[in-house]
Design an enzyme around this catalytic site. Sequence first.
Site, PDB file in Angstrom:
ATOM      1  N   ASP A 191       0.779  -1.277   0.033  1.00 28.75           N
ATOM      2  CA  ASP A 191       0.042  -0.033   0.130  1.00 28.75           C
ATOM      3  C   ASP A 191       0.693   1.340  -0.056  1.00 28.75           C
ATOM      4  OD1 ASP A 191      -2.413   1.372   0.004  1.00 28.75           O
ATOM      5  OD2 ASP A 191      -2.877   1.313   2.198  1.00 28.75           O
ATOM      6  N   TYR A 233       1.188   5.570  -0.658  1.00 24.96           N
ATOM      7  CA  TYR A 233       0.951   6.712   0.185  1.00 24.96           C
ATOM      8  C   TYR A 233       1.202   7.835  -0.825  1.00 24.96           C
ATOM      9  CZ  TYR A 233       0.827   9.820   4.432  1.00 24.96           C
ATOM     10  OH  TYR A 233       0.435  10.738   5.392  1.00 24.96           O
ATOM     11  N   HIS A 264      -3.923  13.930   0.103  1.00 25.73           N
ATOM     12  CA  HIS A 264      -4.238  13.018   1.365  1.00 25.73           C
ATOM     13  C   HIS A 264      -2.947  13.040   2.573  1.00 25.73           C
ATOM     14  CE1 HIS A 264      -5.049   9.565   3.819  1.00 25.73           C
ATOM     15  NE2 HIS A 264      -4.099   8.872   3.422  1.00 25.73           N
ATOM     16  N   ARG A 268       0.964  16.434  12.374  1.00 23.06           N
ATOM     17  CA  ARG A 268       2.264  16.944  12.481  1.00 23.06           C
ATOM     18  C   ARG A 268       2.126  18.634  12.474  1.00 23.06           C
ATOM     19  NH1 ARG A 268       3.499  12.369  10.042  1.00 23.06           N
ATOM     20  NH2 ARG A 268       3.362  13.324   7.932  1.00 23.06           N
ATOM     21  N   GLU A 310     -10.618   3.998   3.087  1.00 21.97           N
ATOM     22  CA  GLU A 310      -9.630   4.718   2.354  1.00 21.97           C
ATOM     23  C   GLU A 310      -9.864   4.532   0.751  1.00 21.97           C
ATOM     24  OE1 GLU A 310      -5.309   4.090   3.434  1.00 21.97           O
ATOM     25  OE2 GLU A 310      -5.678   5.586   4.829  1.00 21.97           O
ATOM     26  N   GLU A 317      -9.105   4.166  -2.835  1.00 24.36           N
ATOM     27  CA  GLU A 317      -7.836   4.056  -3.494  1.00 24.36           C
ATOM     28  C   GLU A 317      -7.954   3.244  -4.836  1.00 24.36           C
ATOM     29  OE1 GLU A 317      -4.596   2.131  -1.253  1.00 24.36           O
ATOM     30  OE2 GLU A 317      -5.144   3.007   0.547  1.00 24.36           O
ATOM     31  N   ASP A 358      -9.268   0.378   1.387  1.00 24.08           N
ATOM     32  CA  ASP A 358      -8.185  -0.080   2.629  1.00 24.08           C
ATOM     33  C   ASP A 358      -8.944   0.122   3.801  1.00 24.08           C
ATOM     34  OD1 ASP A 358      -5.853  -1.322   3.181  1.00 24.08           O
ATOM     35  OD2 ASP A 358      -4.918   0.546   3.741  1.00 24.08           O
ATOM     36  N   ARG A 392      -8.230   3.751  12.896  1.00 26.64           N
ATOM     37  CA  ARG A 392      -7.319   4.994  12.971  1.00 26.64           C
ATOM     38  C   ARG A 392      -7.020   4.958  14.455  1.00 26.64           C
ATOM     39  NH1 ARG A 392      -6.218   6.305   7.888  1.00 26.64           N
ATOM     40  NH2 ARG A 392      -8.051   6.637   6.796  1.00 26.64           N
ATOM     41  N   GLN A 396      -4.185   2.452  14.630  1.00 27.91           N
ATOM     42  CA  GLN A 396      -3.113   2.959  13.903  1.00 27.91           C
ATOM     43  C   GLN A 396      -2.215   3.884  14.941  1.00 27.91           C
ATOM     44  OE1 GLN A 396      -4.311   4.393  10.079  1.00 27.91           O
ATOM     45  NE2 GLN A 396      -2.140   4.838   9.293  1.00 27.91           N
ATOM     46  N   TYR A 426       1.558   2.735  15.205  1.00 28.76           N
ATOM     47  CA  TYR A 426       2.407   2.942  13.811  1.00 28.76           C
ATOM     48  C   TYR A 426       3.820   3.504  13.819  1.00 28.76           C
ATOM     49  CZ  TYR A 426       2.334   7.865  13.041  1.00 28.76           C
ATOM     50  OH  TYR A 426       2.434   9.409  13.056  1.00 28.76           O
ATOM     51  N   LYS A 451      -4.587  -2.219   9.573  1.00 23.83           N
ATOM     52  CA  LYS A 451      -4.906  -2.251   8.196  1.00 23.83           C
ATOM     53  C   LYS A 451      -5.105  -3.808   7.718  1.00 23.83           C
ATOM     54  CE  LYS A 451      -3.686   2.041   6.848  1.00 23.83           C
ATOM     55  NZ  LYS A 451      -4.117   2.893   5.849  1.00 23.83           N
ATOM     56  N   THR A 499      -9.106  -5.727   3.129  1.00 20.87           N
ATOM     57  CA  THR A 499      -8.915  -4.569   2.001  1.00 20.87           C
ATOM     58  C   THR A 499      -9.831  -5.185   0.889  1.00 20.87           C
ATOM     59  OG1 THR A 499      -6.647  -4.040   2.742  1.00 20.87           O
ATOM     60  CG2 THR A 499      -7.281  -3.601   0.360  1.00 20.87           C
ATOM     61  N   THR A 532      -4.529   6.784  -0.600  1.00 17.09           N
ATOM     62  CA  THR A 532      -5.541   7.233  -0.423  1.00 17.09           C
ATOM     63  C   THR A 532      -5.636   8.519  -1.604  1.00 17.09           C
ATOM     64  OG1 THR A 532      -6.257   6.758   1.707  1.00 17.09           O
ATOM     65  CG2 THR A 532      -7.751   8.322   0.887  1.00 17.09           C
ATOM     66  N   GLU A 577     -10.193  12.356   6.982  1.00 13.92           N
ATOM     67  CA  GLU A 577     -10.054  13.830   6.166  1.00 13.92           C
ATOM     68  C   GLU A 577     -11.363  14.547   6.102  1.00 13.92           C
ATOM     69  OE1 GLU A 577      -7.247  13.454   2.836  1.00 13.92           O
ATOM     70  OE2 GLU A 577      -7.831  11.387   3.249  1.00 13.92           O
TER      71      GLU A 577
END
Lengths: 419, 419
Positions: free
Chosen positions: B123, B125, B130, B139, B196, B198, B228, B232, B235, B239, B248, B252, B344, B358
């Site tokens: 997978d 990114y 996204h 962050r 997600e 995708e 996917d 959250r 995760q 993670y 995850k 899927t 995503t 999001e």
Amino acid sequence: MGLMKSWVRSANAAAAPFPLNNLPYGVFSAAGAPPRCGVAIGDRILDLAACERAGLVRAGGALTGDSWNAFMAQGMAEWTALRARLTALLAEDSAERGAVEPFLVAQSGAVMHLPIRVAEYTDFYSGRHHATNVGTMFRGAENALPPNWLHIPIAYNGRASSVVVSGTDIRRPWGQIKGRDDAQPRFAPSARFDIELEMGAIVGMPSTGPITVAEADAHLFGYVLLNDWSARDIQGWEYQPLGPFQAKATATSISPWIVTAAALAPFRCDPPAREVALLDHLKDDGPMLFDIDLSVTLAPKGQPASTITRTNYNEMYYSAAQQLAHHTTSGCPMRTGDLLGSGTISGPERGNRGSLLELCWGGKEPLTLDTGETRRFIEDGDTLTLTGAARGSGYTIGFGECTGTVLPAHPDPYARKTR
Amino acid sequence: MGLMKSWVRSANAAAAPFPLNNLPYGVFSAAGAPPRCGVAIGDRILDLAACERAGLVRAGGALTGDSWNAFMAQGMAEWTALRARLTALLAEDSAERGAVEPFLVAQSGAVMHLPIRVAEYTDFYSGRHHATNVGTMFRGAENALPPNWLHIPIAYNGRASSVVVSGTDIRRPWGQIKGRDDAQPRFAPSARFDIELEMGAIVGMPSTGPITVAEADAHLFGYVLLNDWSARDIQGWEYQPLGPFQAKATATSISPWIVTAAALAPFRCDPPAREVALLDHLKDDGPMLFDIDLSVTLAPKGQPASTITRTNYNEMYYSAAQQLAHHTTSGCPMRTGDLLGSGTISGPERGNRGSLLELCWGGKEPLTLDTGETRRFIEDGDTLTLTGAARGSGYTIGFGECTGTVLPAHPDPYARKTR
């Protein structure tokens, strides 16, 4: 329990790796015949495909293929029955020696293959000394262990297609690299190529929902030595925030013999004291670690090997059973042939560290070999060899070696399309 | 190129998803027969196993199995030949209509299965909006994109065993969760379960060493919609530093029809301007993105569906070809049936975001459905459905839907061992 004697005399020495107590399973080829299932006994391999065809063992045809997957999927009752039958056939007082002996093959004349079709490969990070060492180097001693580390056996999904059997040469990889002081990344051969000394646990029985720690232990068919070749410079640039990817995708080597959970039962030992209590679903369920001595040698091209580390599988913080239980918490389906890497197994002292990254502290403290040469990371032509042994009273459970020689990177990686 | 007309009348409407221009490949079962290969045309499926047995198409027996893997492994020349043959058989003026027609099956009476045996699942990114949205939430806007993001299509290895076909119910997972203000983690059902949006690219031709971007594009057999499913809260705790794992691994979902690269050729479009030049080995090689409209609907249990987002596959920063090229840089062997998730796909506006994380900005800005209900994350009983369409002049290339209904978490995950 001491040594169980076999009529295969080479199996009876105290230091022989494959006594009757062991009976590890592999896939071999010899004399031009295709790969097939076998069991190691002394310096021989018993051809189990031939034994099954001759009616000496019964496994529904599962031993005539080129992997152990079909047999592993049959489950614990069949695993126990085959081990009992092989123990009887090969015991010193066996009445069936005459029928079995024609199916012995010399290990020296055999080529070993991957013993399983690897379904998927997961690499854990469950060695506390390793996680502490790496964390100290990258984040400082105060923040060495990630916050989740004492609560879950954290892991990432590795790349099953890159798992190879011991003896396979390893081509130094190219990758995108950016050092801390570089303005821009560049595409170059890895200059910080490394080993990771690990054990691999093999899932025999599949599952389709969360399983308990005790259930998970009974799903594990056996164990191999595992070297998760790692490009530290590629890893340093790529791993945030999604984890290791191409740094670990060149190759992972495993030893050719699956030492069964049954053979290792006498070597079970307790997990460490828990600094923070584990949640119920991961709680210890008896002695689930194993006392197995591990070591690594490094031999520069054409020169003798030096032992560069000695440690023990009992340095793990989480057992393979706890790793598998965690792996299923989300409902993740597990399949026959899933391979679980333990994570690098380091001990408390410098001489017990399971990677060159740790042994040479990120390249700052070079290691001096017996030959007088020094190493910070692997150099082209170096042969790295993992060995393992569980030591019983008067006998040894060996794993066979897990070895690989590092070849120079291709001058142009796109000029040539084969490994 | 406009609509290519077929004697299967339902294929000729401008909005029909499976015109002669499309010819997507799937695996179906009907009337009690086992799963087998088929191609969608209008509201029918042409039974390709039957066609191959009858000598109408030739693929070395590859179409009689229960996946497309054997055919995909044959490579581009065979892919092109089969598409040309099917185009001829199904064209309005085909002389062979009489021979083919008996092998048409109504889609309404068929059950669709996974079209491929997924070898491994990776997978990526690679959606810039996204990555920017998620980075800003976690962050701050100043550090939204990770430093490597504009230089490499970063990715993690996912879990192939958890890939399911559209229509499979999804059981809300349990997992270890620790909120920012919790003193200790706990084991609980995910309360922040998400989608997600995708696309998935399917590797047809295997490789054993680094391949260029242009070579990589020719290894890709086709594309599917991919959801996917992501927990959250699991995760967030697991993670760091190794990436997503159990968050995850529940499931899927992919759409049942593989839309081939050949069918999508008219919809190729250019990549975005590069803010930072890509290194040579990842450089753009022509128009490698695709103009495909994508949307997601959410239907609460027993209620009508609301469209919650609309975006386009051309929002990708890296193409699937660039992703595959990066995937092989280390020498990582790629196999037939490897599935590459795009990451995503969000667009620039709120209404174009490809995840509830999001759309609702981490739960802070609830979404109001057409029914007046609100959502922060998925609730039990919700059905999430992805659709995709490339819009040509007078015709549409559809994907079939990628749908799944979320079932409540088991009260005790260890009481029951099936999905």
